[in-house]
Design a protein around this motif. Sequence first.
Motif, short mmCIF file in Angstrom:
data_model
loop_
_atom_site.label_atom_id
_atom_site.label_comp_id
_atom_site.label_asym_id
_atom_site.label_seq_id
_atom_site.Cartn_x
_atom_site.Cartn_y
_atom_site.Cartn_z
N LYS A 32 -26.73 4.57 20.27
CA LYS A 32 -25.49 4.11 19.66
C LYS A 32 -25.75 3.32 18.37
N ASP A 33 -26.88 2.66 18.31
CA ASP A 33 -27.21 1.89 17.12
C ASP A 33 -27.45 2.76 15.89
N ILE A 34 -27.90 3.99 16.09
CA ILE A 34 -28.19 4.86 14.94
C ILE A 34 -27.09 5.90 14.69
N LEU A 35 -26.05 5.92 15.53
CA LEU A 35 -25.01 6.94 15.40
C LEU A 35 -24.37 6.94 14.02
N SER A 36 -24.05 5.76 13.51
CA SER A 36 -23.35 5.68 12.22
C SER A 36 -24.24 6.12 11.06
N LYS A 37 -25.54 6.21 11.29
CA LYS A 37 -26.48 6.59 10.22
C LYS A 37 -26.72 8.09 10.17
N LEU A 38 -26.37 8.82 11.23
CA LEU A 38 -26.73 10.23 11.31
C LEU A 38 -25.98 11.06 10.28
N VAL A 39 -26.74 11.84 9.52
CA VAL A 39 -26.15 12.75 8.54
C VAL A 39 -26.77 14.13 8.73
N ALA A 40 -26.24 15.09 8.01
CA ALA A 40 -26.71 16.47 8.12
C ALA A 40 -28.23 16.54 7.96
N GLY A 41 -28.87 17.26 8.87
CA GLY A 41 -30.31 17.45 8.83
C GLY A 41 -31.11 16.46 9.65
N ASN A 48 -39.47 11.06 26.30
CA ASN A 48 -39.70 11.50 27.67
C ASN A 48 -39.40 10.36 28.64
N GLY A 49 -38.73 10.70 29.74
CA GLY A 49 -38.41 9.68 30.72
C GLY A 49 -37.21 10.07 31.55
N ASN A 50 -36.82 9.19 32.47
CA ASN A 50 -35.68 9.39 33.35
C ASN A 50 -34.55 8.46 32.95
N TYR A 51 -33.33 8.99 32.89
CA TYR A 51 -32.18 8.23 32.42
C TYR A 51 -30.99 8.50 33.33
N THR A 52 -29.96 7.62 33.22
CA THR A 52 -28.73 7.85 33.99
C THR A 52 -27.54 7.21 33.30
N ASN A 53 -26.39 7.83 33.49
CA ASN A 53 -25.07 7.21 33.19
C ASN A 53 -24.89 6.74 31.76
N TRP A 54 -25.41 7.49 30.80
CA TRP A 54 -25.09 7.20 29.40
C TRP A 54 -23.65 7.62 29.12
N ASN A 55 -23.16 7.20 27.96
CA ASN A 55 -21.84 7.64 27.49
C ASN A 55 -21.87 7.63 25.96
N ILE A 56 -22.26 8.78 25.39
CA ILE A 56 -22.47 8.89 23.95
C ILE A 56 -21.47 9.90 23.38
N GLU A 57 -20.64 9.47 22.44
CA GLU A 57 -19.76 10.39 21.71
C GLU A 57 -20.30 10.54 20.30
N ILE A 58 -20.46 11.79 19.88
CA ILE A 58 -21.12 12.08 18.61
C ILE A 58 -20.13 12.81 17.70
N PRO A 59 -19.48 12.09 16.77
CA PRO A 59 -18.49 12.71 15.89
C PRO A 59 -19.07 13.17 14.56
N ASN A 60 -20.37 13.04 14.39
CA ASN A 60 -21.02 13.27 13.09
C ASN A 60 -20.95 14.74 12.69
N THR A 87 -18.72 10.95 31.06
CA THR A 87 -19.40 12.05 30.39
C THR A 87 -20.63 11.53 29.66
N LEU A 88 -21.78 12.14 29.89
CA LEU A 88 -23.02 11.64 29.29
C LEU A 88 -23.06 11.88 27.78
N PHE A 89 -22.75 13.12 27.38
CA PHE A 89 -22.78 13.48 25.96
C PHE A 89 -21.47 14.17 25.59
N LYS A 90 -20.79 13.65 24.59
CA LYS A 90 -19.58 14.29 24.09
C LYS A 90 -19.80 14.64 22.62
N LEU A 91 -19.90 15.94 22.36
CA LEU A 91 -20.08 16.42 20.99
C LEU A 91 -18.70 16.64 20.38
#
Length: 387
Positions: A32-41, A48-60, A87-91
Motif C-alpha cells: 500500500k505504501d508504494i501504490l501511489s508511485k506505480l506507473v506504467a512499466g 517468497n513466503g506465506n501470507y493471509t488476508n490482504w486487501n489491496i485495490e490497484i487502480p493504477n 478480497t485479497l487483490f482487486k484490479l
Amino acid sequence: MKKIILYLLLLCATPQVILAKSYQIKSEKEFKDILSKLVAGDEVIIANGNYTNWNIEIPNKGTSAKPIFIKAQEISKVTFSGDINQTLFKLAGDYIILSGITFKKCTLLKGGGLIELKNSVNCQITNCLFLENTVKTQFTPLVIVSGNGKNNKIDNCTFTANVDNQDLQVKITKESCPQNTLIEKNIFTNKQKVSWKNGNGGECVQIGQDPVLLGLQEAKTIVRENKFINCNGESEVISNKSSGNSYLKNYFENNDGELVMRGGHDCIIDGNTFKGGTGGIRINGSGHTITNNKITNIKTAIRLMYGMGKGKQEIGFYIVASNCVISNNQISNATTGILVGDSKEVDWTGKFDTVRYPSPVMQSIAPFDNKISGNTFLNTKTEQVNQ
C-alpha cells in the motif's frame, strides 16, 4: 559554440525517458505504501513466503507496451492461505498483470472472492494456482470479473480441489456487464460435489447469474482451450446465462455435469471434446451454434430442452431451444446421440419466485426450428430422439 548551443537546445526538447522501477515487498503495508508511485512499466515483486488476508485495490494504469506487473518472486513460493474475510487483490485499473501466486487452503468466510477484476481494462491473471480453497457462503467465486470493464484475461491458471465454491465468474448485473473477457488454457480438476442443500453453486465457469431477467446481456466472453477433468461440483460444469459467448476447443473428461446454455442466446459451442462423465451439452435459448464437437462415452450427448417461454421477447424460467444449428458433431458410444425435447411438461410449481420471474411454471413449449444435420454417430443406440 553554435554547435554546443544547438546540442543543448535539442537535449532540452527531447522527452526524458522515465525508467521503470521494481519494488520488492513482503507485507500488505509495504504494498500500500508504494501504490501511489506505480506507473506504467513498473513491477511489484511479492517476496517468497506465506501470507493471509490482504486487501489491496490497484487502480493504477499501465499501457499495452508497458503494463504494470504484480508477481511472485518465484512461482509456487508465494502462498496465500488461512481465513479470508475480504478480497485479497482487486484490479481496478488498466493493463495490470497479476502472475505466479498460489492461493492454497484459504477459507473464504464472507462473499466476495480472492481476486476481482472490477471495471478493469486489459488486465490479466496468469499462472496462478487455486488449490483446496473453501468458501462458507454459497455462490462465492474465487475469481470474479465484474463492472463495466473490457478485454480482461484469465489464462494458464490451475483450479484444483476447491470446495463449495464457483471457480471463475463473469458477474452481470442490471448496471454492468464486462465485455470481451478471455478465459483461456486454464485447468479445472478434482472438484467434489457441493454440500449446499439445493446442489447449486459449484460451477467451474459461470458467465452471468440471472438468465431470466439478464440473459439478453451480451458479455461476448470467450472460453477457449481449457481442461475440465473430474469436476463434479454440480450439474453445470460451465453455466452460460448471458448472450453472445463462445466456447471453443475445451476438453471435458469424466465430469458429473454438462456444458449448459442455461440462459441467453446466440452462443457458439465449437470444437470441444467430451470423454466420459454424465453429460455433454445442454441447450436452452435461441440462436446457438453447436458444431464440430466430439462426444464419446456419454449416455446422452446433446440435449435440447423444453421451455416456459420462447425467443428473446418472452420471459421464461427456462427458454425453449429454438433456431439453433447442431451440425458436424461426432458422437460415439452413446445411448442417445441428440435428444430433442428433454424435460417435457416438467412442473416447477413452488420452485421459483413467480413474482420476481413472471413465468409459467410448466415446461410445455417444445423445441422448434432447430437445424440438425451432418452429425455422425458410432456405436450409438439411438441417433436422435424427438419428444
